[in-house]
Design a protein around this motif. Structure first.
Motif, PDB file in Angstrom:
ATOM      1  N   ARG A 101     164.978 -11.469 161.922  1.00 51.06           N
ATOM      2  CA  ARG A 101     166.048 -10.519 162.237  1.00 51.06           C
ATOM      3  C   ARG A 101     166.488  -9.820 160.963  1.00 51.06           C
ATOM      4  O   ARG A 101     166.599 -10.443 159.904  1.00 51.06           O
ATOM      5  CB  ARG A 101     167.237 -11.255 162.861  1.00 51.06           C
ATOM      6  N   ALA A 102     166.742  -8.549 161.080  1.00 51.91           N
ATOM      7  CA  ALA A 102     167.168  -7.770 159.909  1.00 51.91           C
ATOM      8  C   ALA A 102     168.641  -8.040 159.637  1.00 51.91           C
ATOM      9  O   ALA A 102     169.516  -7.204 159.891  1.00 51.91           O
ATOM     10  CB  ALA A 102     166.915  -6.283 160.141  1.00 51.91           C
ATOM     11  N   VAL A 103     168.924  -9.239 159.120  1.00 55.51           N
ATOM     12  CA  VAL A 103     170.302  -9.630 158.851  1.00 55.51           C
ATOM     13  C   VAL A 103     170.897  -8.740 157.757  1.00 55.51           C
ATOM     14  O   VAL A 103     170.228  -8.435 156.761  1.00 55.51           O
ATOM     15  CB  VAL A 103     170.359 -11.119 158.425  1.00 55.51           C
ATOM     16  N   PRO A 104     172.133  -8.271 157.923  1.00 56.58           N
ATOM     17  CA  PRO A 104     172.758  -7.478 156.855  1.00 56.58           C
ATOM     18  C   PRO A 104     172.831  -8.272 155.559  1.00 56.58           C
ATOM     19  O   PRO A 104     173.090  -9.477 155.562  1.00 56.58           O
ATOM     20  CB  PRO A 104     174.154  -7.183 157.421  1.00 56.58           C
ATOM     21  N   LYS A 130     167.182  -1.172 151.824  1.00 53.29           N
ATOM     22  CA  LYS A 130     167.732  -0.575 153.051  1.00 53.29           C
ATOM     23  C   LYS A 130     166.654  -0.119 154.025  1.00 53.29           C
ATOM     24  O   LYS A 130     166.964   0.208 155.172  1.00 53.29           O
ATOM     25  CB  LYS A 130     168.633   0.601 152.675  1.00 53.29           C
ATOM     26  N   TYR A 132     164.591  -2.103 155.170  1.00 55.02           N
ATOM     27  CA  TYR A 132     164.350  -3.272 156.009  1.00 55.02           C
ATOM     28  C   TYR A 132     165.607  -3.811 156.668  1.00 55.02           C
ATOM     29  O   TYR A 132     165.547  -4.366 157.762  1.00 55.02           O
ATOM     30  CB  TYR A 132     163.721  -4.393 155.167  1.00 55.02           C
ATOM     31  N   ALA A 133     166.755  -3.688 156.011  1.00 58.35           N
ATOM     32  CA  ALA A 133     167.984  -4.273 156.545  1.00 58.35           C
ATOM     33  C   ALA A 133     169.185  -3.545 155.947  1.00 58.35           C
ATOM     34  O   ALA A 133     169.095  -2.979 154.848  1.00 58.35           O
ATOM     35  CB  ALA A 133     168.054  -5.769 156.213  1.00 58.35           C
ATOM     36  N   GLY A 194     168.976 -15.016 158.867  1.00 61.96           N
ATOM     37  CA  GLY A 194     169.045 -14.131 160.022  1.00 61.96           C
ATOM     38  C   GLY A 194     168.815 -14.848 161.329  1.00 61.96           C
ATOM     39  O   GLY A 194     169.542 -14.653 162.306  1.00 61.96           O
ATOM     40  N   ALA A 200     175.851 -12.142 158.053  1.00 65.04           N
ATOM     41  CA  ALA A 200     175.264 -11.493 156.877  1.00 65.04           C
ATOM     42  C   ALA A 200     174.773 -12.575 155.926  1.00 65.04           C
ATOM     43  O   ALA A 200     175.192 -13.731 155.999  1.00 65.04           O
ATOM     44  CB  ALA A 200     176.269 -10.594 156.181  1.00 65.04           C
ATOM     45  N   TRP A 247     161.490  -9.204 151.513  1.00 65.68           N
ATOM     46  CA  TRP A 247     161.235  -8.511 152.768  1.00 65.68           C
ATOM     47  C   TRP A 247     159.789  -8.035 152.878  1.00 65.68           C
ATOM     48  O   TRP A 247     159.210  -8.025 153.970  1.00 65.68           O
ATOM     49  CB  TRP A 247     162.200  -7.333 152.934  1.00 65.68           C
TER      50      TRP A 247
END
Length: 257
Positions: A101-104, A130, A132-133, A194, A200, A247
């Motif tokens: 998951r593209a966790v912040p 940015k 990627y997430a 994530g 986050a 990432w």
């Protein structure tokens, strides 16, 4: 041998060389404009750089081996390695790739500021992250209350840092006494944050005296970037690059090798 036989032999060699040259060019490029007949092909072969370079290394060989050498296409050029190029085996790269998951992502750093040059360098890496997430960076002023004792300074900085951390954040402290991770292990950490449902993944770089007690208690993980002491802005730059690298590892991209 008679002059007539020698002339015939030379003609046969020239024709064989022309055929080899035509075959090589057909495999690599289209026939040049204006070259159509076998005579024109022989003339082009004799004057071309390919013909000259092919004859020189084969001149010491016997006639049968020389013909084979002339008819062999040149080897492909070796691939040059570029920064960030793919030098990692495909199966190894795929072994570390995983859906995540593209966790912040957050970076909270206690610092006086890095200057325009450092900020520009860090922005380059943050912009890459940015892709990627979601990513945000917050700077907390060093010693915000102008405390005279290191302990009071730590607590003041810690209070400011805690304001930027949410309840469900997965907090990772940069600490000289933390665990050492490889780039692949950092990628796993980001993915686990994530997949674990965190709001986050927050990376925290402390001030010159480290982290306040409240921040240390809040941390989920403590890691170190190096056994050597780093300037905080250098640590900031290295950490951003490693987050980006993490990432690319998760996506199986060839940046990491």
């Amino acid at each position: 041998a008679s002059p007539m036989r020698t002339s015939a032999s030379a003609t046969m060699c020239a024709r064989a060389a022309a055929r080899a040259f035509a075959s090589t060019l057909r495999q690599t490029t289209a026939r040049p404009a204006g070259v159509s007949s076998s005579v024109s092909w022989r003339a082009a072969w004799s004057s071309s750089a390919l013909g000259k370079s092919s004859r020189r290394p084969c001149s010491h060989l016997r006639s049968d081996r020389r013909r084979a050498c002339l008819s062999s296409p040149p080897p492909p050029p070796a691939r040059a390695m570029a920064t960030g190029g793919n030098n990692m085996e495909t199966d190894r790269r795929r072994a570390h790739a995983r859906a995540a998951r593209a966790v912040p992502l957050k970076l909270v750093i206690v610092s006086k500021g890095g200057g325009k040059a450092m900020d520009a360098a860090c922005k380059e890496w943050s912009d890459k992250i940015k892709r990627y997430a979601p990513f945000s960076e917050t700077t907390v002023k060093t010693n915000p209350k102008n405390a005279k004792s290191p302990k009071a300074q730590l607590e003041a900085e810690g209070e400011r840092v805690m304001k930027h951390l949410e309840k469900n954040d997965f907090v990772v402290l940069m600490d000289e006494r933390g665990e050492t991770l490889t780039s692949e292990q950092l990628a796993t950490l980001v993915a686990d944050a994530g997949d674990g449902g965190s709001s986050a993944c927050a990376f925290v770089v402390g001030g010159p005296f480290g982290h306040g007690d409240a921040v240390i208690k809040r941390a989920n993980r403590k890691i170190k970037l190096s056994s050597m002491v780093m300037n905080h802005q250098v640590a900031r730059l290295v950490l951003l690059e490693q987050i980006y690298r993490a990432w690319t590892i998760l996506r199986g991209e060839p940046y990491h090798h």
